[in-house]
Design an enzyme around this catalytic site. Sequence first.
Site, PDB file in Angstrom:
ATOM      1  N   ARG A  23      67.822 -25.233  -6.312  1.00  0.00           N
ATOM      2  CA  ARG A  23      68.657 -25.789  -7.384  1.00  0.00           C
ATOM      3  C   ARG A  23      70.104 -25.280  -7.376  1.00  0.00           C
ATOM      4  O   ARG A  23      71.029 -26.062  -7.581  1.00  0.00           O
ATOM      5  CB  ARG A  23      67.986 -25.573  -8.747  1.00  0.00           C
ATOM      6  CG  ARG A  23      66.583 -26.217  -8.828  1.00  0.00           C
ATOM      7  CD  ARG A  23      66.050 -26.321 -10.235  1.00  0.00           C
ATOM      8  NE  ARG A  23      66.832 -27.250 -11.012  1.00  0.00           N
ATOM      9  CZ  ARG A  23      67.785 -26.913 -11.839  1.00  0.00           C
ATOM     10  NH1 ARG A  23      68.055 -25.640 -12.048  1.00  0.00           N
ATOM     11  NH2 ARG A  23      68.478 -27.825 -12.473  1.00  0.00           N
ATOM     12  N   TYR A  53      72.649 -28.361  -7.095  1.00  0.00           N
ATOM     13  CA  TYR A  53      73.319 -28.760  -8.344  1.00  0.00           C
ATOM     14  C   TYR A  53      74.276 -27.693  -8.871  1.00  0.00           C
ATOM     15  O   TYR A  53      74.779 -27.827  -9.990  1.00  0.00           O
ATOM     16  CB  TYR A  53      72.294 -29.027  -9.464  1.00  0.00           C
ATOM     17  CG  TYR A  53      71.048 -29.740  -9.029  1.00  0.00           C
ATOM     18  CD1 TYR A  53      71.082 -31.059  -8.570  1.00  0.00           C
ATOM     19  CD2 TYR A  53      69.810 -29.103  -9.063  1.00  0.00           C
ATOM     20  CE1 TYR A  53      69.930 -31.702  -8.169  1.00  0.00           C
ATOM     21  CE2 TYR A  53      68.649 -29.743  -8.659  1.00  0.00           C
ATOM     22  CZ  TYR A  53      68.721 -31.035  -8.212  1.00  0.00           C
ATOM     23  OH  TYR A  53      67.572 -31.662  -7.819  1.00  0.00           O
ATOM     24  N   CYS A  93      69.759 -18.738   6.884  1.00  0.00           N
ATOM     25  CA  CYS A  93      70.936 -18.731   7.759  1.00  0.00           C
ATOM     26  C   CYS A  93      71.979 -19.730   7.288  1.00  0.00           C
ATOM     27  O   CYS A  93      72.313 -20.679   8.014  1.00  0.00           O
ATOM     28  CB  CYS A  93      70.504 -19.048   9.179  1.00  0.00           C
ATOM     29  SG  CYS A  93      69.325 -17.862   9.770  1.00  0.00           S
ATOM     30  N   GLU A  94      72.439 -19.575   6.059  1.00  0.00           N
ATOM     31  CA  GLU A  94      73.471 -20.450   5.510  1.00  0.00           C
ATOM     32  C   GLU A  94      74.301 -19.645   4.531  1.00  0.00           C
ATOM     33  O   GLU A  94      73.741 -18.953   3.680  1.00  0.00           O
ATOM     34  CB  GLU A  94      72.858 -21.606   4.705  1.00  0.00           C
ATOM     35  CG  GLU A  94      71.905 -22.434   5.481  1.00  0.00           C
ATOM     36  CD  GLU A  94      72.095 -23.929   5.295  1.00  0.00           C
ATOM     37  OE1 GLU A  94      73.035 -24.333   4.593  1.00  0.00           O
ATOM     38  OE2 GLU A  94      71.297 -24.653   5.884  1.00  0.00           O
ATOM     39  N   GLU A  96      58.070 -38.451 -21.513  1.00  0.00           N
ATOM     40  CA  GLU A  96      57.687 -38.052 -20.159  1.00  0.00           C
ATOM     41  C   GLU A  96      58.405 -36.768 -19.718  1.00  0.00           C
ATOM     42  O   GLU A  96      59.141 -36.776 -18.732  1.00  0.00           O
ATOM     43  CB  GLU A  96      58.130 -39.207 -19.249  1.00  0.00           C
ATOM     44  CG  GLU A  96      57.352 -39.448 -18.027  1.00  0.00           C
ATOM     45  CD  GLU A  96      57.737 -40.818 -17.450  1.00  0.00           C
ATOM     46  OE1 GLU A  96      56.832 -41.610 -17.200  1.00  0.00           O
ATOM     47  OE2 GLU A  96      58.950 -41.096 -17.258  1.00  0.00           O
ATOM     48  N   PRO A  97      58.225 -35.668 -20.449  1.00  0.00           N
ATOM     49  CA  PRO A  97      58.959 -34.457 -20.082  1.00  0.00           C
ATOM     50  C   PRO A  97      58.382 -33.757 -18.853  1.00  0.00           C
ATOM     51  O   PRO A  97      57.163 -33.737 -18.649  1.00  0.00           O
ATOM     52  CB  PRO A  97      58.773 -33.559 -21.319  1.00  0.00           C
ATOM     53  CG  PRO A  97      57.488 -34.012 -21.924  1.00  0.00           C
ATOM     54  CD  PRO A  97      57.374 -35.491 -21.640  1.00  0.00           C
ATOM     55  N   GLY A  98      59.258 -33.209 -18.055  1.00  0.00           N
ATOM     56  CA  GLY A  98      58.832 -32.392 -16.920  1.00  0.00           C
ATOM     57  C   GLY A  98      59.368 -30.984 -17.116  1.00  0.00           C
ATOM     58  O   GLY A  98      58.677 -30.061 -17.535  1.00  0.00           O
ATOM     59  N   ARG A  99      60.670 -30.848 -16.877  1.00  0.00           N
ATOM     60  CA  ARG A  99      61.338 -29.544 -16.925  1.00  0.00           C
ATOM     61  C   ARG A  99      61.026 -28.762 -18.211  1.00  0.00           C
ATOM     62  O   ARG A  99      60.692 -27.582 -18.153  1.00  0.00           O
ATOM     63  CB  ARG A  99      62.845 -29.789 -16.825  1.00  0.00           C
ATOM     64  CG  ARG A  99      63.676 -28.542 -16.676  1.00  0.00           C
ATOM     65  CD  ARG A  99      65.162 -28.870 -16.831  1.00  0.00           C
ATOM     66  NE  ARG A  99      65.576 -30.007 -16.055  1.00  0.00           N
ATOM     67  CZ  ARG A  99      66.002 -29.955 -14.788  1.00  0.00           C
ATOM     68  NH1 ARG A  99      66.084 -28.799 -14.170  1.00  0.00           N
ATOM     69  NH2 ARG A  99      66.355 -31.060 -14.148  1.00  0.00           N
ATOM     70  N   TYR A 102      60.815 -27.527 -10.786  1.00  0.00           N
ATOM     71  CA  TYR A 102      61.522 -27.885  -9.556  1.00  0.00           C
ATOM     72  C   TYR A 102      61.809 -26.648  -8.682  1.00  0.00           C
ATOM     73  O   TYR A 102      62.783 -26.622  -7.925  1.00  0.00           O
ATOM     74  CB  TYR A 102      62.812 -28.660  -9.870  1.00  0.00           C
ATOM     75  CG  TYR A 102      62.560 -29.853 -10.773  1.00  0.00           C
ATOM     76  CD1 TYR A 102      61.850 -30.954 -10.299  1.00  0.00           C
ATOM     77  CD2 TYR A 102      62.981 -29.869 -12.105  1.00  0.00           C
ATOM     78  CE1 TYR A 102      61.586 -32.044 -11.122  1.00  0.00           C
ATOM     79  CE2 TYR A 102      62.713 -30.952 -12.936  1.00  0.00           C
ATOM     80  CZ  TYR A 102      62.016 -32.033 -12.436  1.00  0.00           C
ATOM     81  OH  TYR A 102      61.749 -33.102 -13.252  1.00  0.00           O
TER      82      TYR A 102
HETATM   83  C1  LIG Z   1      60.828 -41.266 -14.173  1.00  0.00           C
HETATM   84  C2  LIG Z   1      60.991 -39.862 -14.589  1.00  0.00           C
HETATM   85  N1  LIG Z   1      60.347 -39.444 -15.674  1.00  0.00           N
HETATM   86  C3  LIG Z   1      60.421 -38.174 -16.087  1.00  0.00           C
HETATM   87  C4  LIG Z   1      61.195 -37.249 -15.400  1.00  0.00           C
HETATM   88  C5  LIG Z   1      61.200 -35.846 -15.906  1.00  0.00           C
HETATM   89  O1  LIG Z   1      62.418 -35.440 -16.284  1.00  0.00           O
HETATM   90  P1  LIG Z   1      62.688 -34.006 -16.838  1.00  0.00           P
HETATM   91  O2  LIG Z   1      62.152 -33.025 -15.875  1.00  0.00           O
HETATM   92  O3  LIG Z   1      64.146 -33.980 -16.942  1.00  0.00           O
HETATM   93  O4  LIG Z   1      62.025 -33.916 -18.179  1.00  0.00           O
HETATM   94  C6  LIG Z   1      61.912 -37.643 -14.279  1.00  0.00           C
HETATM   95  C7  LIG Z   1      62.825 -36.706 -13.584  1.00  0.00           C
HETATM   96  O5  LIG Z   1      63.957 -36.536 -14.008  1.00  0.00           O
HETATM   97  C8  LIG Z   1      61.802 -38.989 -13.867  1.00  0.00           C
HETATM   98  O6  LIG Z   1      62.443 -39.401 -12.780  1.00  0.00           O
HETATM   99  N1  LIG Z   2      65.046 -31.709  -8.954  1.00  0.00           N
HETATM  100  C1  LIG Z   2      65.882 -31.797 -10.118  1.00  0.00           C
HETATM  101  C2  LIG Z   2      65.383 -32.718 -11.151  1.00  0.00           C
HETATM  102  C3  LIG Z   2      64.997 -34.025 -10.625  1.00  0.00           C
HETATM  103  C4  LIG Z   2      64.728 -34.955 -11.697  1.00  0.00           C
HETATM  104  C5  LIG Z   2      63.587 -35.825 -11.344  1.00  0.00           C
HETATM  105  N2  LIG Z   2      63.810 -37.197 -11.695  1.00  0.00           N
HETATM  106  C6  LIG Z   2      66.206 -30.425 -10.652  1.00  0.00           C
HETATM  107  O1  LIG Z   2      65.791 -29.470 -10.087  1.00  0.00           O
HETATM  108  O2  LIG Z   2      66.898 -30.256 -11.603  1.00  0.00           O
END
Ligand SMILES: Cc1ncc(COP(=O)(O)O)c(C=O)c1O
Ligand SMILES: N[C@@H](CCCC[NH3+])C(=O)O
Length: 423
Positions: free
Chosen positions: A321, A325, A353-354, A283-286, A382
Amino acid sequence: MAATQQLTHVLPLGSRVNERGNLEIGGCDTVELAREFGTPAFVVAEDDICARARAYVEALRARHDDFDVLFASKAFPCTAVYRVLAEEGLVCDVASGGELHLALRGGFDAKRIYLHGNAKSLAELEQAIDAGVGHIVLDSFMDVDRVEQVAAARGVTQAVLIRVTPGVAGRTHAKISTGQADSKFGFGLDDARLAIERLRGSDSLDLVGLHMHIGSQLLSLDAYRPAVEALAALGDFSTYNFGGGLGVAYTAGQQPPAIEEYVEEKVRALHELIGTGKRLLIEPGRSLVANSTVTLYSVETVKRNVSTWVGVDGGMSDNLRPMLYGSVYEAFFADRPELAGSGETAHVAGKHCESGDVIVRDVPLADPKPGDILVTPATGAYGHAMANNYNGIPRPPVIFCKDGDARVVVRRETYDDLARRDV
Ligand SMILES: Cc1ncc(COP(=O)(O)O)c(C=O)c1O
Ligand SMILES: N[C@@H](CCCC[NH3+])C(=O)O
């Protein structure tokens, strides 16, 4: 292109310095893009997203028979991105009714969507089940009761997974580590056993497997094996979702594991600790979208006091971000990328304004002056997703670039958009 060579793995695939000496993304000159579409703007190399999706699919196909790659769409939820990844054959993870709406708009078949969330509302569950969402990932006992209630009322059997917090935290920033026992997400191991028992007796819920996601922006893979081990002790299921989490390079010095290595680690853990005949979901996002995109800003002011402050026309409204973080980014100028890494040490400050609204600290910038187009790479994940209207700043457009053609896939917000909900 000496300086930009060191940034190759941070920039979108196919980026180059063109004949004019300008940075080119997806065949488009970024100086011209800034002139045509304004700044700030998210500029996306569409082919980069496709290439990473294919890398995931191919790495899995080479190692395992029955799998799906889910796009964790929280990372970049806009219909154009959903569409590209649906066309690449990916499946989709949504974390809210809003993401579900966008995923359906972007062309994902409801059957190929997984709904997540630690605090799903009844309305979101009704929306999901009415849409025919393939799977719902259960996160608490109350979630079990509610999903069961909605499915029973509609006379359907809903396929579900149980999200488990395996008690293994991914090594990352504390705010994005999720596998530890003391987490708002999922069931701890003892509760997971109870939930599994509870679901065995359900007429409306069909428990197909277990899910875990131990953290995000992981630059080391060593936590996955113990986490899989914890899941293995919970029984035998047909489906395992091992979440996302692969980190990306935000700066020249970062070297995250390759997609292949990450897939290899997860597949090996599945085969050795659980079995080979399972359905594996990741389940990759980033790591699908981060490096596809750069943000273009215009420099508005340069101030020299104790430090040099280069003030740009965006900030924490388009990239939260660094503030959330402490994330670090590269910065350089679109018309002289070969000077990246040289010049006067400066802070790139946003316009909010921060005092904390600083996008990049202590970055060398070559002769910064008003009107310069500043580039920060690796903003595809993100960035748009967490953009906001603090200080009444309209959110930036998203511009897809491919083979020298640029198209707006999310338009810039207007001041009228800002006032639209006011009554
Ligand atoms: C349930 C779930 N799956 C997948 C992801 C995607 O993670 P990433 O963006 O680190 O690949 C997230 C966010 O971290 C998540 O909360
Ligand atoms: N929002 C975060 C990641 C959240 C992860 C989602 N579960 C970021 O920018 O790094």
